[in-house]
Design a protein around this motif. Structure first.
Motif, PDB file in Angstrom:
ATOM      1  N   UNK A  40      48.349  37.243  31.035  1.00 40.84           N
ATOM      2  CA  UNK A  40      46.944  37.620  30.924  1.00 40.84           C
ATOM      3  C   UNK A  40      46.208  37.275  32.214  1.00 40.84           C
ATOM      4  N   UNK A  41      45.269  38.133  32.594  1.00 38.45           N
ATOM      5  CA  UNK A  41      44.497  37.833  33.801  1.00 38.45           C
ATOM      6  C   UNK A  41      43.214  38.645  33.837  1.00 38.45           C
ATOM      7  N   UNK A  42      42.337  38.243  34.740  1.00 39.21           N
ATOM      8  CA  UNK A  42      41.134  38.991  35.098  1.00 39.21           C
ATOM      9  C   UNK A  42      41.232  39.231  36.598  1.00 39.21           C
ATOM     10  N   UNK A  43      41.046  40.454  37.031  1.00 37.68           N
ATOM     11  CA  UNK A  43      41.189  40.750  38.457  1.00 37.68           C
ATOM     12  C   UNK A  43      40.066  40.105  39.260  1.00 37.68           C
ATOM     13  N   UNK A  44      40.440  39.454  40.351  1.00 33.07           N
ATOM     14  CA  UNK A  44      39.460  38.808  41.226  1.00 33.07           C
ATOM     15  C   UNK A  44      38.777  39.840  42.112  1.00 33.07           C
ATOM     16  N   UNK A  45      37.695  39.419  42.791  1.00 31.05           N
ATOM     17  CA  UNK A  45      36.902  40.427  43.498  1.00 31.05           C
ATOM     18  C   UNK A  45      36.421  40.041  44.887  1.00 31.05           C
ATOM     19  N   UNK A  46      36.482  38.745  45.257  1.00 31.48           N
ATOM     20  CA  UNK A  46      36.068  38.405  46.620  1.00 31.48           C
ATOM     21  C   UNK A  46      36.959  37.294  47.174  1.00 31.48           C
ATOM     22  N   UNK A  47      37.132  37.248  48.490  1.00 32.42           N
ATOM     23  CA  UNK A  47      38.106  36.322  49.082  1.00 32.42           C
ATOM     24  C   UNK A  47      37.744  34.865  48.856  1.00 32.42           C
ATOM     25  N   UNK A  48      38.786  34.039  48.754  1.00 28.12           N
ATOM     26  CA  UNK A  48      38.613  32.598  48.718  1.00 28.12           C
ATOM     27  C   UNK A  48      38.804  32.011  50.103  1.00 28.12           C
ATOM     28  N   UNK A  49      39.301  30.797  50.161  1.00 28.38           N
ATOM     29  CA  UNK A  49      39.488  30.133  51.449  1.00 28.38           C
ATOM     30  C   UNK A  49      40.543  30.821  52.303  1.00 28.38           C
ATOM     31  N   UNK A  50      41.525  31.445  51.657  1.00 28.95           N
ATOM     32  CA  UNK A  50      42.571  32.164  52.379  1.00 28.95           C
ATOM     33  C   UNK A  50      42.541  33.628  51.950  1.00 28.95           C
ATOM     34  N   UNK A  51      41.856  34.490  52.714  1.00 31.03           N
ATOM     35  CA  UNK A  51      41.715  35.896  52.313  1.00 31.03           C
ATOM     36  C   UNK A  51      43.042  36.627  52.149  1.00 31.03           C
ATOM     37  N   UNK A  65      45.988  35.291  45.160  1.00 31.96           N
ATOM     38  CA  UNK A  65      45.893  34.328  44.060  1.00 31.96           C
ATOM     39  C   UNK A  65      44.733  33.356  44.263  1.00 31.96           C
ATOM     40  N   UNK A  66      44.225  33.265  45.500  1.00 28.55           N
ATOM     41  CA  UNK A  66      43.075  32.411  45.774  1.00 28.55           C
ATOM     42  C   UNK A  66      41.765  33.202  45.827  1.00 28.55           C
ATOM     43  N   UNK A  67      41.852  34.530  45.660  1.00 30.27           N
ATOM     44  CA  UNK A  67      40.611  35.304  45.550  1.00 30.27           C
ATOM     45  C   UNK A  67      39.858  34.856  44.304  1.00 30.27           C
ATOM     46  N   UNK A  68      38.560  35.166  44.252  1.00 34.20           N
ATOM     47  CA  UNK A  68      37.702  34.569  43.239  1.00 34.20           C
ATOM     48  C   UNK A  68      36.937  35.625  42.441  1.00 34.20           C
ATOM     49  N   UNK A  69      36.379  35.178  41.342  1.00 36.49           N
ATOM     50  CA  UNK A  69      35.489  36.000  40.524  1.00 36.49           C
ATOM     51  C   UNK A  69      34.355  35.093  40.057  1.00 36.49           C
ATOM     52  N   UNK A  70      33.105  35.594  40.118  1.00 33.93           N
ATOM     53  CA  UNK A  70      31.978  34.772  39.669  1.00 33.93           C
ATOM     54  C   UNK A  70      31.109  35.539  38.680  1.00 33.93           C
ATOM     55  N   UNK A  71      30.118  34.865  38.143  1.00 38.36           N
ATOM     56  CA  UNK A  71      29.317  35.415  37.050  1.00 38.36           C
ATOM     57  C   UNK A  71      28.533  36.649  37.473  1.00 38.36           C
ATOM     58  N   UNK A  72      28.275  36.811  38.767  1.00 44.95           N
ATOM     59  CA  UNK A  72      27.572  37.992  39.257  1.00 44.95           C
ATOM     60  C   UNK A  72      28.534  39.082  39.713  1.00 44.95           C
ATOM     61  N   UNK A  99      32.279  30.455  41.314  1.00 43.43           N
ATOM     62  CA  UNK A  99      33.207  31.040  40.369  1.00 43.43           C
ATOM     63  C   UNK A  99      34.533  30.319  40.306  1.00 43.43           C
ATOM     64  N   UNK A 100      35.559  31.062  39.925  1.00 40.96           N
ATOM     65  CA  UNK A 100      36.907  30.529  39.795  1.00 40.96           C
ATOM     66  C   UNK A 100      37.885  31.399  40.573  1.00 40.96           C
ATOM     67  N   UNK A 101      38.980  30.794  41.016  1.00 43.47           N
ATOM     68  CA  UNK A 101      40.026  31.580  41.657  1.00 43.47           C
ATOM     69  C   UNK A 101      40.802  32.362  40.601  1.00 43.47           C
ATOM     70  N   UNK A 102      41.525  33.359  41.045  1.00 43.23           N
ATOM     71  CA  UNK A 102      42.360  34.168  40.153  1.00 43.23           C
ATOM     72  C   UNK A 102      43.260  33.274  39.304  1.00 43.23           C
ATOM     73  N   UNK A 103      43.933  32.319  39.939  1.00 45.06           N
ATOM     74  CA  UNK A 103      44.874  31.472  39.223  1.00 45.06           C
ATOM     75  C   UNK A 103      44.167  30.469  38.310  1.00 45.06           C
ATOM     76  N   UNK A 104      43.057  29.904  38.761  1.00 47.49           N
ATOM     77  CA  UNK A 104      42.322  28.962  37.920  1.00 47.49           C
ATOM     78  C   UNK A 104      41.821  29.640  36.653  1.00 47.49           C
ATOM     79  N   UNK A 105      41.294  30.850  36.813  1.00 45.80           N
ATOM     80  CA  UNK A 105      40.793  31.578  35.651  1.00 45.80           C
ATOM     81  C   UNK A 105      41.943  31.967  34.723  1.00 45.80           C
ATOM     82  N   UNK A 106      43.033  32.461  35.293  1.00 44.00           N
ATOM     83  CA  UNK A 106      44.185  32.852  34.468  1.00 44.00           C
ATOM     84  C   UNK A 106      44.694  31.671  33.650  1.00 44.00           C
TER      85      UNK A 106
END
Length: 260
Positions: free
Chosen positions: A112-123, A127-134, A177-184
């Motif tokens: 299960x996952x939610x697709x992330x939408x913006x880069x994290x610390x390592x673009x 798996x480090x990309x992020x998703x936030x409430x906005x 927000x959360x990273x792809x892996x943290x949210x998953x």
């Protein structure tokens, strides 16, 4: 441009997290896309004995059939209805393809996952990309069927109403927000939701809320599955509070979660 989604379909998108559009693009466009994809697959199209892996991942595709499939007048009208005119960017590619084949091997990407939408610390690390409430950077998740997909053809599993649960989770994390892996890793803590299979003939498109939980599954049918899952990009962030002009359906869904 006339509306394509009914009031009932928009309500379904807000409450359930997705809406299905049949015949979003033609079978001829789908067939042209498949001809391009098969040229890059290391298997023989007409010889199932050569289909030795459950998943083959192909690169970015921006040829005309792919562009045509996601830029029809009907889809543009639906984007306007769900996100608001001038708030989204037209697709110029359909991203990568996980092509799924009938196989006795289990794929390793069915969580299960939610697709992330913006880069994290390592673009460079998705798996480090992020998703936030906005929903920074992402207006929609789209599931675009280029082949017919029946219940045995590894249809994507959609978890109905799960976008509500994810919005509540993300709200506590603020703009970071959360990273792809943290949210998953936290999705199994959420309420159990009804599973819906993303089936349909070639040319079917599922427009999904960006927070919708979904998952791949193994293929137990006979025909390879071709589906793209690109984001529809958002020009700015969602507005979920203090709007002077009201809220679009994708924003209303988030507000529904926060007011629940």
């Amino acid at each position: 441009m006339p509306d394509i989604l009914s009031k009932q379909e928009i309500e379904q998108f807000i409450t359930d997290g997705f809406v299905r559009i049949d015949n979003a693009f033609s079978s001829d466009v789908a067939a042209a896309a498949l001809d391009i994809l098969w040229k890059d697959i290391p298997f023989e199209r007409t010889n199932p004995n050569t289909w030795t892996e459950p998943v083959i991942r192909l690169g970015m595709y921006a040829q005309q059939p792919f562009i045509d499939s996601v830029n029809t007048p009907g889809l543009h009208a639906a984007f306007n209805q769900l996100i608001g005119a001038d708030k989204w960017m037209p697709c110029r590619s359909v991203g990568t393809f996980p092509v799924r084949f009938p196989s006795n091997k289990q794929p390793n990407d069915t969580g299960k996952h939610v697709d992330a939408s913006f880069p994290g610390d390592d673009p460079s690390n998705y798996f480090e990309w992020r998703v936030n409430i906005k929903s920074k950077g992402r207006a929609l998740l789209m599931l675009i069927l280029y082949s017919g997909v029946a219940e045995t053809d590894a249809p994507t599993v959609i978890y109905r109403k799960s976008h509500i649960d994810v919005a509540k989770l993300l709200y506590r994390e603020g703009d970071k927000g959360l990273s792809f892996m943290d949210l998953a890793g936290r999705l199994d803590e959420l309420p159990k939701r009804e599973e819906v299979l993303a089936i349909g003939k070639a040319g079917t498109v599922y427009l999904c809320h960006p927070f919708l939980v979904h998952a791949a599954q193994a293929h137990s049918g006979n025909t390879p599955k071709f589906m793209a899952q690109p984001p529809l990009l958002l020009r700015k962030e969602l507005i979920i509070t203090d709007s002077d002009i009201g809220y679009t359906p994708v924003e209303q869904a988030v507000r529904l979660a926060l007011n629940d």
